[in-house]
Design a protein around this motif. Structure first.
Motif, mmCIF file in Angstrom:
data_model
loop_
_atom_site.group_PDB
_atom_site.id
_atom_site.type_symbol
_atom_site.label_atom_id
_atom_site.label_comp_id
_atom_site.label_asym_id
_atom_site.label_seq_id
_atom_site.Cartn_x
_atom_site.Cartn_y
_atom_site.Cartn_z
ATOM 1 N N GLY A 1 -2.211 -1.724 -6.351
ATOM 2 C CA GLY A 1 -2.755 -0.618 -5.464
ATOM 3 C C GLY A 1 -3.644 -1.180 -4.233
ATOM 4 O O GLY A 1 -4.521 -0.207 -3.928
ATOM 5 N N VAL A 2 -3.548 -2.266 -3.776
ATOM 6 C CA VAL A 2 -4.143 -2.604 -2.668
ATOM 7 C C VAL A 2 -3.465 -2.577 -1.268
ATOM 8 O O VAL A 2 -2.288 -3.059 -1.298
ATOM 9 N N PRO A 3 -3.847 -1.948 -0.321
ATOM 10 C CA PRO A 3 -3.064 -1.704 0.846
ATOM 11 C C PRO A 3 -2.777 -2.940 1.779
ATOM 12 O O PRO A 3 -3.715 -3.969 1.755
ATOM 13 N N CYS A 4 -1.752 -3.130 2.110
ATOM 14 C CA CYS A 4 -0.992 -4.592 2.550
ATOM 15 C C CYS A 4 -0.479 -4.157 3.879
ATOM 16 O O CYS A 4 0.065 -3.335 4.248
ATOM 17 N N LEU A 5 -0.981 -5.016 4.795
ATOM 18 C CA LEU A 5 -0.391 -5.163 6.402
ATOM 19 C C LEU A 5 0.252 -6.477 6.417
ATOM 20 O O LEU A 5 -0.037 -7.696 6.335
ATOM 21 N N THR A 6 1.542 -6.215 6.702
ATOM 22 C CA THR A 6 2.550 -7.272 6.867
ATOM 23 C C THR A 6 2.718 -7.684 8.290
ATOM 24 O O THR A 6 3.060 -6.718 8.970
ATOM 25 N N VAL A 7 2.497 -9.154 8.706
ATOM 26 C CA VAL A 7 2.554 -9.367 10.043
ATOM 27 C C VAL A 7 3.949 -10.215 10.055
ATOM 28 O O VAL A 7 4.517 -10.571 9.037
ATOM 29 N N GLY B 1 5.567 1.325 -2.249
ATOM 30 C CA GLY B 1 4.347 0.677 -2.298
ATOM 31 C C GLY B 1 3.190 0.932 -1.343
ATOM 32 O O GLY B 1 3.051 1.828 -0.645
ATOM 33 N N SER B 2 2.337 -0.124 -1.191
ATOM 34 C CA SER B 2 1.196 0.026 -0.592
ATOM 35 C C SER B 2 1.322 -0.784 0.878
ATOM 36 O O SER B 2 0.333 -1.064 1.542
ATOM 37 N N ASN B 3 2.543 -1.224 1.184
ATOM 38 C CA ASN B 3 2.670 -2.005 2.272
ATOM 39 C C ASN B 3 3.213 -1.222 3.720
ATOM 40 O O ASN B 3 3.699 -0.270 3.797
ATOM 41 N N THR B 4 2.522 -1.810 4.754
ATOM 42 C CA THR B 4 2.709 -1.138 6.039
ATOM 43 C C THR B 4 2.903 -2.393 7.111
ATOM 44 O O THR B 4 2.208 -3.437 7.038
ATOM 45 N N CYS B 5 4.014 -2.389 7.628
ATOM 46 C CA CYS B 5 4.608 -3.494 8.610
ATOM 47 C C CYS B 5 3.821 -3.241 10.106
ATOM 48 O O CYS B 5 3.983 -2.201 10.647
ATOM 49 N N ILE B 6 3.322 -4.454 10.325
ATOM 50 C CA ILE B 6 2.611 -4.331 11.677
ATOM 51 C C ILE B 6 3.198 -5.310 12.765
ATOM 52 O O ILE B 6 2.639 -5.379 13.911
ATOM 53 N N GLY B 7 4.159 -5.980 12.399
ATOM 54 C CA GLY B 7 4.433 -7.013 13.395
ATOM 55 C C GLY B 7 3.480 -8.014 13.794
ATOM 56 O O GLY B 7 2.536 -8.763 13.111
ATOM 57 N N TYR B 8 3.421 -8.066 15.023
ATOM 58 C CA TYR B 8 2.013 -8.938 15.731
ATOM 59 C C TYR B 8 1.216 -7.881 16.543
ATOM 60 O O TYR B 8 0.508 -8.521 17.399
ATOM 61 N N SER B 9 1.200 -6.704 16.413
ATOM 62 C CA SER B 9 0.629 -5.642 17.077
ATOM 63 C C SER B 9 -0.755 -5.453 16.710
ATOM 64 O O SER B 9 -1.113 -5.228 15.567
ATOM 65 N N THR B 10 -1.653 -5.848 17.585
ATOM 66 C CA THR B 10 -3.230 -5.596 17.330
ATOM 67 C C THR B 10 -3.418 -4.233 17.120
ATOM 68 O O THR B 10 -4.529 -3.897 16.646
ATOM 69 N N THR B 11 -2.724 -3.591 18.143
ATOM 70 C CA THR B 11 -2.948 -1.910 18.060
ATOM 71 C C THR B 11 -2.652 -1.501 16.689
ATOM 72 O O THR B 11 -3.307 -0.588 16.169
#
Length: 233
Positions: free
Chosen positions: A177-183, A196-206
């Motif tokens: 249950g931990v928020p995940c940022l996938t690069v 689940g808890s995953n959000t895809c951000i690529g390489y975007s700093t924004t």
């Protein structure tokens, strides 16, 4: 789904050869159906990684956690907690542009939340060889020695979020249950994004900054455990 990857071709061939296929979630079952596998040959039985995580967490709870908790004391003093970094994919580490974009992203994230990065010596050599190591000097990114699995899971469980490029960590974050940022550019574990808890951000700093603010102020995306992710696969 990437047939340019030899490992994916091997997986597809194994799928065709197997009499019965035990899969971890519904997205895997749907992928097999797209490959032409008869659904009658497929059973959703849960995730062995989740079993291992639960065992590791139970073992750590029985031990004295003082050593790694003391290591985190400075980071946990931050009111936003800390983010854990796990970068392992060759597509990230072996490419100067991709690794450089990852380091820029970590630098920006660390200004909102301190980061803890268990760093293999080979990865440090890549950073130094590409001339990227100095980019993190003075930033709130604590680079420590790699951790064994049973030590890494409690670090993940206590983290405010995790930044990763690795499927296993995406699934571990969802199970805890931990928020995940996938690069990165590799496809993420689909079920960790849809359920689940995953959000895809690529390489975007924004996107990274927006996601971190959402975590800090609203708790972030936590999702639910997929069916049968109950430690009894």
């Amino acid at each position: 789904g990437d047939r340019a990857d030899p490992a994916e071709v091997t997986r597809i061939l194994n799928d065709q050869l197997a009499g019965v296929l035990y899969v971890s979630d519904s997205t895997a079952a749907a992928q097999l159906q797209r490959e032409g596998i008869d659904p009658a040959r497929v059973q959703i039985v849960g995730n062995l990684l989740v079993d291992a995580i639960q065992a590791a967490m139970a073992a750590t709870a029985a031990d004295d956690p003082g050593s790694w908790r003391q290591m985190l004391r400075g980071l946990q003093a931050d009111r936003h907690g800390y983010g854990l970094v796990v970068l392992q994919e060759p597509s990230t580490l072996d490419d100067r542009r991709n690794l450089g974009q990852s380091v820029l992203l970590l630098r920006d994230v660390s200004r909102d939340m301190p980061l803890l990065w268990p760093l293999a010596s080979s990865t440090q050599q890549k950073l130094d060889g590409f001339g990227l190591g100095e980019m993190l000097e003075g930033e709130r990114v604590a680079r420590i020695a790699p951790r064994a699995f049973e030590d890494l899971m409690p670090l993940l469980g206590d983290a405010t979020c995790v930044v990763t490029d690795t499927w296993a960590v995406q699934e571990a974050a969802t199970s805890l249950g931990v928020p995940c940022l996938t690069v990165g550019t590799r496809p993420a574990s689909a079920v960790t994004v849809s359920e689940g808890s995953n959000t895809c951000i690529g390489y975007s700093t924004t996107l990274a900054t927006r996601a971190v603010w959402e975590i800090i102020f609203n708790g972030g995306k936590r999702g639910t455990n997929p069916t049968n992710w109950d430690g009894r696969a």
